[in-house]
Design a protein around this motif. Structure first.
Motif, short mmCIF file in Angstrom:
data_model
loop_
_atom_site.label_atom_id
_atom_site.label_comp_id
_atom_site.label_asym_id
_atom_site.label_seq_id
_atom_site.Cartn_x
_atom_site.Cartn_y
_atom_site.Cartn_z
N ASP A 163 -5.40 1.68 -4.25
CA ASP A 163 -4.20 2.53 -4.21
C ASP A 163 -3.99 3.35 -5.49
O ASP A 163 -2.86 3.72 -5.81
CB ASP A 163 -2.96 1.69 -3.87
N HIS A 169 -7.76 -3.27 -5.54
CA HIS A 169 -7.28 -4.36 -4.69
C HIS A 169 -8.34 -4.72 -3.65
O HIS A 169 -8.72 -3.87 -2.83
CB HIS A 169 -6.00 -3.96 -3.96
N SER A 191 -5.58 -10.11 -3.52
CA SER A 191 -4.25 -10.46 -3.05
C SER A 191 -4.33 -11.90 -2.54
O SER A 191 -5.28 -12.25 -1.84
CB SER A 191 -3.83 -9.56 -1.89
N HIS A 193 -1.26 -12.16 -7.31
CA HIS A 193 -2.47 -11.36 -7.54
C HIS A 193 -3.41 -12.10 -8.49
O HIS A 193 -2.97 -12.58 -9.54
CB HIS A 193 -2.10 -9.99 -8.10
N ARG A 218 -5.81 -6.54 6.03
CA ARG A 218 -4.97 -5.37 5.75
C ARG A 218 -4.71 -4.54 7.01
O ARG A 218 -3.59 -4.09 7.24
CB ARG A 218 -5.65 -4.46 4.72
N ARG A 244 -2.18 -6.40 9.06
CA ARG A 244 -0.90 -6.45 8.33
C ARG A 244 -0.24 -5.06 8.34
O ARG A 244 0.96 -4.93 8.58
CB ARG A 244 -1.17 -6.94 6.90
N GLY A 296 -3.27 0.47 1.57
CA GLY A 296 -2.22 -0.44 1.12
C GLY A 296 -0.83 0.13 1.36
O GLY A 296 -0.67 1.27 1.81
N ARG A 297 0.16 -0.69 1.02
CA ARG A 297 1.55 -0.26 1.21
C ARG A 297 1.90 1.02 0.46
O ARG A 297 2.69 1.81 0.96
CB ARG A 297 2.50 -1.41 0.84
N PRO A 298 1.32 1.26 -0.76
CA PRO A 298 1.65 2.52 -1.41
C PRO A 298 1.31 3.75 -0.56
O PRO A 298 2.01 4.77 -0.62
CB PRO A 298 0.81 2.49 -2.69
N ILE A 347 8.48 6.35 -3.84
CA ILE A 347 7.65 5.21 -3.43
C ILE A 347 8.38 3.90 -3.76
O ILE A 347 8.43 2.98 -2.95
CB ILE A 347 6.27 5.29 -4.15
N THR A 348 8.97 3.85 -4.94
CA THR A 348 9.72 2.65 -5.36
C THR A 348 10.84 2.35 -4.37
O THR A 348 11.06 1.19 -4.01
CB THR A 348 10.29 2.86 -6.78
N PHE A 358 9.63 0.57 -1.29
CA PHE A 358 9.43 -0.86 -1.52
C PHE A 358 10.77 -1.60 -1.60
O PHE A 358 10.96 -2.64 -0.98
CB PHE A 358 8.61 -1.09 -2.80
N HIS A 375 -2.47 3.28 -12.10
CA HIS A 375 -2.61 3.70 -10.70
C HIS A 375 -2.56 5.23 -10.58
O HIS A 375 -2.43 5.75 -9.47
CB HIS A 375 -1.46 3.16 -9.83
N LYS A 401 1.88 5.45 -9.88
CA LYS A 401 2.80 4.83 -10.85
C LYS A 401 2.73 5.65 -12.13
O LYS A 401 2.04 5.27 -13.09
CB LYS A 401 2.39 3.38 -11.12
P1 AMP Z 1 -0.52 -4.10 -0.73
O1 AMP Z 1 -1.73 -4.50 -1.57
O2 AMP Z 1 -0.88 -3.16 0.36
O3 AMP Z 1 0.28 -5.29 -0.28
O4 AMP Z 1 0.42 -3.27 -1.72
C1 AMP Z 1 0.78 -3.82 -2.94
C2 AMP Z 1 0.74 -2.76 -4.02
O5 AMP Z 1 1.88 -1.93 -3.90
C3 AMP Z 1 0.85 -3.33 -5.42
O6 AMP Z 1 -0.37 -3.68 -5.96
C4 AMP Z 1 1.43 -2.19 -6.18
O7 AMP Z 1 0.44 -1.27 -6.55
C5 AMP Z 1 2.34 -1.53 -5.17
N1 AMP Z 1 3.76 -1.95 -5.32
C6 AMP Z 1 4.27 -3.18 -5.11
N2 AMP Z 1 5.60 -3.19 -5.33
C7 AMP Z 1 5.94 -1.92 -5.70
C8 AMP Z 1 7.16 -1.27 -6.06
N3 AMP Z 1 8.31 -1.95 -6.07
N4 AMP Z 1 7.11 0.03 -6.37
C9 AMP Z 1 5.94 0.70 -6.34
N5 AMP Z 1 4.77 0.16 -6.01
C10 AMP Z 1 4.75 -1.13 -5.68
#
Ligand code: AMP
Ligand code: ZN
Ligand code: FE
Ligand code: FE
Length: 284
Positions: free
Chosen positions: A16, A41, A68, A77, A101, A104, A140-142, A157-158, A161, A252, A256
């Motif tokens: 990410d 990751h 993860s 992590h 992933r 998920r 990933g979630r980002p 993005i924050t 989350f 990142h 970030k």
């Molecule tokens: P995942 O690996 O898909 O579960 O996503 C997790 C990743 O999202 C983390 O390693 C961070 O890079 C990012 N992340 C987690 N929490 C936050 C947050 N509050 N704000 C921004 N990025 C985040």
């Protein structure tokens, strides 16, 4: 060498991060780093791209990844270093993570739809650079958060989350994660070193207590844009347990933007502890 600095924690487009492995290495060289570990990751795909470039630039590249895991429902992590980048156990584990992933992420997209914020798999995939091979893609979630910003569901993005897809939030799904114990065991079987990543993010004292009793090899003591005082606690733990001390920025790129590459690093002595372990792997 007095000015030797190595950043042992950064992400590329193989997970990410916003920058390609090539760009991260160029940046590392530009800011005068002498060593680097790319810790995408659940992926080691940056390594074959990065190694020849690192050699050209005169940078020492240490194999790494950030796995993860989950311990009693809490996300943990785990940084792995110094394994052979061709190790089949590591590659197989990364593949299993890819499947984890996929399922998920689908669960998260399902929840977002239920909450009136539809996001399609295609929209998420469009956030990745188009020239990545299938093996190089780690979604990933980002990436999901980026689509949520683009579609106006959230401002940043924050925010995505904090309100929706962070742990414990309504659209979060844990999927079928691997435990911290099995992750450490896999790293050891692959002859790598298992390190607790960013321990300060574990605000749950019980999780930290449990982790400190697990067979880790080290702990990340220098992290991101940490104040000096915050390192003391982790350095003391490392000394007490005779654990390896690691450190890195967790760069990142634009995902970030407040964390520059090289904002945390280790010196030559600490780098060599990990690098020598890796060199010995290559010989055996
Ligand atoms: P995942 O690996 O898909 O579960 O996503 C997790 C990743 O999202 C983390 O390693 C961070 O890079 C990012 N992340 C987690 N929490 C936050 C947050 N509050 N704000 C921004 N990025 C985040
Ligand atoms: Zn990340
Ligand atoms: Fe992390
Ligand atoms: Fe990270």
């Amino acid at each position: 060498m007095k000015d030797f600095r190595a950043d042992l924690h950064c992400h590329t487009t193989c997970s990410d991060g916003s920058e390609t492995p090539e760009k991260v290495l160029q940046l590392a060289s530009k800011i005068g780093l002498k060593g680097l570990a790319i810790t995408d990751h659940d992926s080691v795909e940056a390594y074959p791209i990065a190694l020849p470039i690192a050699n050209q630039l005169g940078l020492k590249l240490l194999p790494g990844t950030e796995f993860s895991s989950v311990h009693k429902g809490v996300s943990v992590h785990i940084l792995a270093y110094s394994f052979s980048p061709e190790n089949p156990l590591i590659h197989e584990f990364c593949l299993r993570h890819k499947l984890r992933r996929l399922n998920r992420n689908r669960e998260i997209l399902e929840r977002l739809k239920e909450h009136g914020m539809p996001v399609s798999e295609e929209e998420v995939e469009a956030m990745l650079p188009p020239d990545l091979s299938e093996a190089q893609r780690t979604i990933g979630r980002p990436h999901i958060a980026q689509v949520m910003v683009k579609k106006g569901y959230v401002e940043t993005i924050t925010d995505a989350f904090k309100k929706h897809i962070g742990e414990g939030k309504p659209c979060y799904a844990a999927g079928n994660p691997f435990s911290s114990e099995e992750t450490i065991d896999l790293i050891h079987r692959a002859k790598g070193l298992a390190i607790i990543a960013h321990p300060h993010l574990m605000d749950d004292a019980n999780t930290l207590k449990d982790l400190l009793a697990m067979p880790f090899d080290g702990i990340e003591c220098y992290y991101g844009t940490f104040a000096m005082t915050q390192q003391e606690r982790w350095l003391k733990i490392a000394a007490k347990k005779n654990w390896i001390i690691t450190g890195g920025s967790d760069f990142h790129g634009s995902i970030k933007p407040n964390i520059p590459l090289g904002s945390s690093f280790v010196n030559e002595e600490l780098f060599n502890v990990l690098y020598n372990h890796f060199s010995n792997q290559s010989k055996s």
